[in-house]
Design an enzyme around this catalytic site. Structure first.
Site, PDB file in Angstrom:
ATOM      1  N   LYS A 135       0.845  -1.192   0.000  1.00 53.63           N
ATOM      2  CA  LYS A 135       0.000   0.000   0.000  1.00 53.63           C
ATOM      3  C   LYS A 135       0.885   1.247   0.000  1.00 53.63           C
ATOM      4  O   LYS A 135       1.945   1.276   0.654  1.00 53.63           O
ATOM      5  CB  LYS A 135      -0.897  -0.033   1.236  1.00 53.63           C
ATOM      6  CG  LYS A 135      -1.950   1.062   1.330  1.00 53.63           C
ATOM      7  CD  LYS A 135      -2.797   0.822   2.587  1.00 53.63           C
ATOM      8  CE  LYS A 135      -3.877   1.868   2.775  1.00 53.63           C
ATOM      9  NZ  LYS A 135      -4.680   1.607   3.994  1.00 53.63           N
ATOM     10  N   SER A 216      -9.441   1.426   3.338  1.00 51.75           N
ATOM     11  CA  SER A 216      -8.635   2.259   2.452  1.00 51.75           C
ATOM     12  C   SER A 216      -7.580   1.483   1.659  1.00 51.75           C
ATOM     13  O   SER A 216      -6.965   2.034   0.747  1.00 51.75           O
ATOM     14  CB  SER A 216      -7.939   3.364   3.270  1.00 51.75           C
ATOM     15  OG  SER A 216      -7.037   2.801   4.219  1.00 51.75           O
ATOM     16  N   SER A 240      -9.829  -0.954   7.323  1.00 51.58           N
ATOM     17  CA  SER A 240      -9.129  -0.719   6.063  1.00 51.58           C
ATOM     18  C   SER A 240      -8.369  -1.919   5.516  1.00 51.58           C
ATOM     19  O   SER A 240      -7.900  -1.886   4.383  1.00 51.58           O
ATOM     20  CB  SER A 240      -8.171   0.465   6.201  1.00 51.58           C
ATOM     21  OG  SER A 240      -8.895   1.669   6.259  1.00 51.58           O
TER      22      SER A 240
END
Length: 553
Positions: A135, A216, A240
């Site tokens: 990420k 996210s 997330s």
């Protein structure tokens, strides 16, 4: 489909051909076939989706890839090349997932070095030569940038790796790419669309492309599900990791706070932040988790993990682990969607058939009761933690404070805020420091209600091994005008407590994945992984995505 532990010895032709045919079989078995196209554009998208399903590494596990390298059928370089080709075709052309922000320009050179080590008899472990996706809020000191998806940090290369990136390199993993995300880990606007960032645009769900991948860790979820890398790493403050894992048909592991270091990760809140694996199988998640653990002097929370962390979590994976387990059912999180309930009822029946005792229902403190306290904690900690992170970057950071980011966004609103604003940033900037009575009271409320009056109290009362609940609903249609519209979920119990949470694919609603969450006490990852693995082996609910352009009507 290849199962856990199945490692047939194949010659190169069988290896490539068998893996490629897997994609065709998956499309036929998925039960959510792409609709008959009506337009030329839809026909092109359908042909592209079918082509992209024919991928020779599709659904291969870490063990599969290791076997291919051990037998000489594959090399770290050939695996990396195939994933890079897959990214170039699927993420930049065709269905265009927009799940990858940038690839590592040194990935092939790193793969070559790891292949040379293997020929000399040195294999560092199960991740040796395995491409991993990160990420884009996880710092890497290489030629990739770390920006949290924001133009405000465009070009930023941190002076050193995050602890988890360094651990992955040490384990022999290839840091293949940075994944798209909800910008600033979805802590900028209350009207945001999950999976959208200034740098990456709107990430899409690979099962049905006009659906949302949740966030996210959106790109980590979409890319791993679409087989753009072997495994990925996401981060979670509240949902997330598990929400995008749910939406993209993955196993997601949100560890106990402190099991995995946060140093070098763009923060939201130190009382809840953690990184965690996002993988297609529980075994791969266990392998990745083991590589990430360890005490880090730069993250004081990791000191508590000493004696409770493991370098190898695969030893806890027992297909019979559900037998005799006491599982509480958090019924209060059901009821938001009848078809989700139907999937979960089948999951509960499977758990019971595997020998577990269901305590149904069990009650937990309602998240609504502690929701405002959690939000206050996050606002205070975001300002303090982000300013500290930016200060540590020194000259590498184009901006130095949250206030400067706010100004940057205002000056670059056409690029950064075309659809939604930064009202959360503005609220956080108004907060005082972490000695504020409002903050301290909110933090105490969160810990008390989520821990001693929450998960701990419920598990003690009913002598539970774990609690289960729906991870979330089917992915919603992406809406840049109105923002996200979540159906339901259960992430906040474990997130606010800082306790572990593992989601496992449980079934589908109209071709969209639904996950079941197992959560419990602090440091109970070995037990939860065993239960999750037992459930996974009994259900085998994971299916690869079909890249349908939209839901048939």
């Amino acid at each position: 489909a290849r199962r856990e532990g199945d490692n047939p010895r194949l010659d190169r032709r069988e290896f490539i051909g068998g893996a490629s045919l897997c994609g065709v079989a998956a499309l036929a078995a998925a039960g959510c076939a792409m609709p008959e196209p009506q337009t030329g554009a839809e026909k092109t998208a359908t042909r592209a989706a079918f082509k992209f399903a024919l991928f020779e590494l599709e659904e291969l596990t870490i063990a599969d890839l290791q076997q291919g390298m051990e037998t000489g059928q594959l090399t770290a370089r050939s695996i990396t090349e195939r994933y890079l080709e897959r990214i170039a075709e699927l993420d930049r052309q065709g269905p265009t997932l927009r799940s990858i922000l940038e690839t590592n320009p040194d990935a092939l050179q790193i793969a070559d070095e790891l292949d040379r080590e293997r020929t000399k008899g040195r294999v560092r472990g199960p991740l040796h030569g395995i491409p991993v996706l990160l990420k884009d809020n996880i710092a890497t000191a290489d030629r990739m940038t770390t920006t949290a998806g924001s133009y405000a940090l465009e070009g930023c290369i941190p002076p050193q790796d995050s602890f988890v990136a360094a651990k992955l390199r040490e384990a022999g993993a290839i840091l293949l790419a940075k994944t798209n995300l909800s910008e600033w880990a979805n802590f900028r606007s209350e009207m945001s669309s999950s999976g959208r960032s200034g740098r990456g645009g709107q990430c899409r769900n690979p099962y049905i492309l006009d659906r949302n991948p949740c966030g996210s860790s959106s790109g980590s979820g979409a890319a791993t599900s679409a087989n753009l890398g072997a495994v990925s790493l996401g981060t979670e403050t509240d949902g997330s990791v598990v929400c995008p894992s749910n939406a993209n048909g993955l196993v997601g592991i949100k560890p106990t706070l402190g099991l995995v270091s946060r140093s070098g990760i763009v923060p939201i809140a130190h009382s809840q932040d953690t990184a965690g694996p996002m993988t297609r199988t529980v075994t791969d998640g266990a392998i990745l988790l083991g590589a990430l653990t360890g005490v880090d002097r730069a993250d004081p929370a990791t000191a508590a993990s000493e004696g409770d962390s493991h370098a190898d979590y695969t030893e806890f994976l027992d297909p019979r682990r559900l037998d005799g387990a006491r599982i509480g059912v958090a019924r209060q999180r059901f009821g938001f969607h009848p078809k989700v309930d139907a999937v979960l009822e089948e999951a509960l029946a499977t758990i019971k058939a595997q020998g577990a005792e269901l305590i149904d229902p069990v009650e937990l403190v309602s998240h609504e009761e502690m929701g405002d306290a959690e939000y206050q904690v996050l606002l205070y900690e975001f300002k303090a933690d982000l300013n500290r992170y930016l200060a540590a970057l020194g000259e590498a950071a184009p901006v130095a404070t949250l206030a400067e980011i706010i100004r940057f966004n205002e000056e670059n609103a056409d690029r950064e805020m075309p659809f939604f604003g930064q009202e959360i940033f503005l609220k956080a900037e108004e907060k005082g420091d972490l000695t504020s009575r409002e903050y301290l009271d909110a933090l105490e409320t969160c810990r008390r209600m989520s821990r001693e009056e929450g998960i701990d109290a419920t598990m003690n009362e009913h002598r539970l091994d774990a609690i289960v609940a729906p991870t979330g609903g089917p992915a919603w249609t992406t809406d840049l005008v109105n923002g996200d519209h979540f159906g339901g979920g259960s992430s906040s119990f474990a997130a606010v407590a800082g306790y572990p949470n593992i989601t496992v694919p449980a079934g589908f609603v109209h071709g969209l994945p639904i996950g079941l969450s197992f959560f419990g006490r602090a440091w109970s990852e070995p037990l939860l992984l065993g239960l999750a693995f037992s459930f996974e082996q009994a259900t085998r609910a994971r299916r690869p995505p079909t890249f349908a352009p939209t839901l048939p009507v």
